[in-house]
Enzyme design. Structure first.
Site, mmCIF file in Angstrom:
data_model
loop_
_atom_site.group_PDB
_atom_site.id
_atom_site.type_symbol
_atom_site.label_atom_id
_atom_site.label_comp_id
_atom_site.label_asym_id
_atom_site.label_seq_id
_atom_site.Cartn_x
_atom_site.Cartn_y
_atom_site.Cartn_z
ATOM 1 C CB THR A 191 -0.905 0.008 1.253
ATOM 2 O OG1 THR A 191 -1.590 1.249 1.362
ATOM 3 C CG2 THR A 191 -0.093 -0.186 2.524
ATOM 4 C CE1 TYR A 226 -3.090 -2.448 5.698
ATOM 5 C CE2 TYR A 226 -3.355 -0.117 5.214
ATOM 6 C CZ TYR A 226 -3.192 -1.414 4.781
ATOM 7 O OH TYR A 226 -3.128 -1.691 3.434
ATOM 8 C CE LYS A 243 0.387 -4.691 3.009
ATOM 9 N NZ LYS A 243 0.313 -6.080 2.463
#
Length: 352
Positions: free
Chosen positions: A133, A159, A163
């Site tokens: 992302t 989050y 990642k």
């Protein structure tokens, strides 16, 4: 030939599998844990397709992953498996660490062992493609240049931190062990099969249900919007021709503020499915307290992907959102099936 796709019943993963089998005869082995956002119904159209083999399981289950690799002998593994919603990571970060960090580590270990035992030609041809992302890069000022592949990692949520950690693990397995990896970092996806906790499907569903359309803060958080099928085509291109060990940013060249996106959806619904009282769906917009650590702007510079691999998105925001709204209008039963009681309870808690 075979590919293994993890997270295949999720939003992006299921779109990838469906598009792949629409254009290729190559077999797909699907692996998904089927948590709240992994929906077996997304792949129901493939139930009678001999090219598709679905397995319920966790990327952190090394024994299972190893057995799938040995049984099916894939030429590539594409890792879509992730907990991916910032809001949920704020409320409960542990699941994100377990899946995105620990799970990716166990997956890499299984793949490394499988790859290491291949013959030299198969080792050279093999690829591990990790889907990530733009949120790993942090936030941007309004006038700042968009994220390139050289931008430093500055994650601001549990989050995005999880990642970022998984990206670093993938990079390390290439530089330490020689595993032939590719990484893609994408901007905000939207389109069919999007779980209705994210902005665009949430707004469509709530609008049609006559419920409030919750907007964080002033609604001026800017995102680059990427139609999911364009993202899938970019991943196919990177798998086909990407340089081993490299990262490719995937963006839609569509920067828009959240409030502008919501207005556009409301106006589209006003035309396609007008309210019975004749008022605009904009009447349902409700501003709520901003979430903690909300990044102000993301923007992807996808120049490298175009320059080196010849990829550009096929959809504009206007064409992509029109297709998305139409899909949700035509598939309202799917939306209601995934919007379970537990999901409604989460909405009440999140937007109270």
């Amino acid at each position: 030939m075979t590919i293994l796709v993890t997270g295949s019943a999720g939003f992006i993963g299921s779109n990838f599998v469906l598009d792949w089998l629409a254009d290729h005869d190559e077999t797909v082995v699907s692996l998904d844990k089927l948590t709240y956002a992994g929906n077996r119904e997304n792949l129901a159209s493939l139930d009678s397709d001999a090219r598709h083999h679905f397995v319920k399981g966790d990327i952190g289950d090394t024994r299972l992953v190893s057995s799938l690799l040995e049984q099916h002998r894939p030429r590539a593994v594409l890792n879509f498996a992730a907990e991916s919603h910032v809001d949920r990571s704020i409320l409960g970060p542990e699941d994100f660490i377990q899946t995105n960090v620990v799970g990716t580590f166990h997956l890499l270990e299984a793949v490394r062992a499988y790859w290491g035992a291949l013959d030299e030609q198969s080792k050279a041809d093999f690829r591990f493609l990790h889907v990530s992302t733009d949120e790993v890069y942090g936030t941007l000022e309004v006038q700042a240049p968009a994220f390139t592949e050289e931008h430093p990692y500055q994650p601001n949520s549990p989050y995005s931190a999880s990642k970022a950690a998984s990206d670093h693990l993938v990079r390390a397995y290439h530089h330490t062990y020689g595993l032939p990896v590719l990484t893609t970092n994408c901007s905000n996806n939207y389109g069919p099969y999007h779980f209705p906790e994210k902005l665009i499907p949430l707004v469509i569903r709530n609008a049609l249900a006559g419920e409030a359309l919750p907007i964080y803060g002033d609604g001026q958080q800017i995102r680059d919007w990427l139609y999911v099928k364009d993202h899938c085509s970019a991943i196919r291109r990177v798998l086909e021709a990407g340089q081993v060990g490299e990262t490719y940013n995937v963006g839609g060249w569509n920067e828009k503020a959240n409030l502008e996106v919501v207005h556009y959806i409301c106006d589209t619904l006003d035309r396609e499915a007008p309210r019975a009282d004749g008022l605009s769906y904009r009447e349902q917009i409700s501003f709520v307290k901003d979430r903690p650590g909300h990044d102000r702007r993301y923007a992807i510079d996808a120049t490298r992907l175009e320059r080196e691999l010849g990829w550009r998105p096929a959809e504009t925001f206007e064409t992509g959102i029109a297709k998305t709204v139409r899909w949700y209008l035509d598939n309202q039963a799917w939306v209601e099936n995934v919007a379970s009681g537990a999901y409604r309870e989460w909405l009440s808690q999140q937007y109270a």
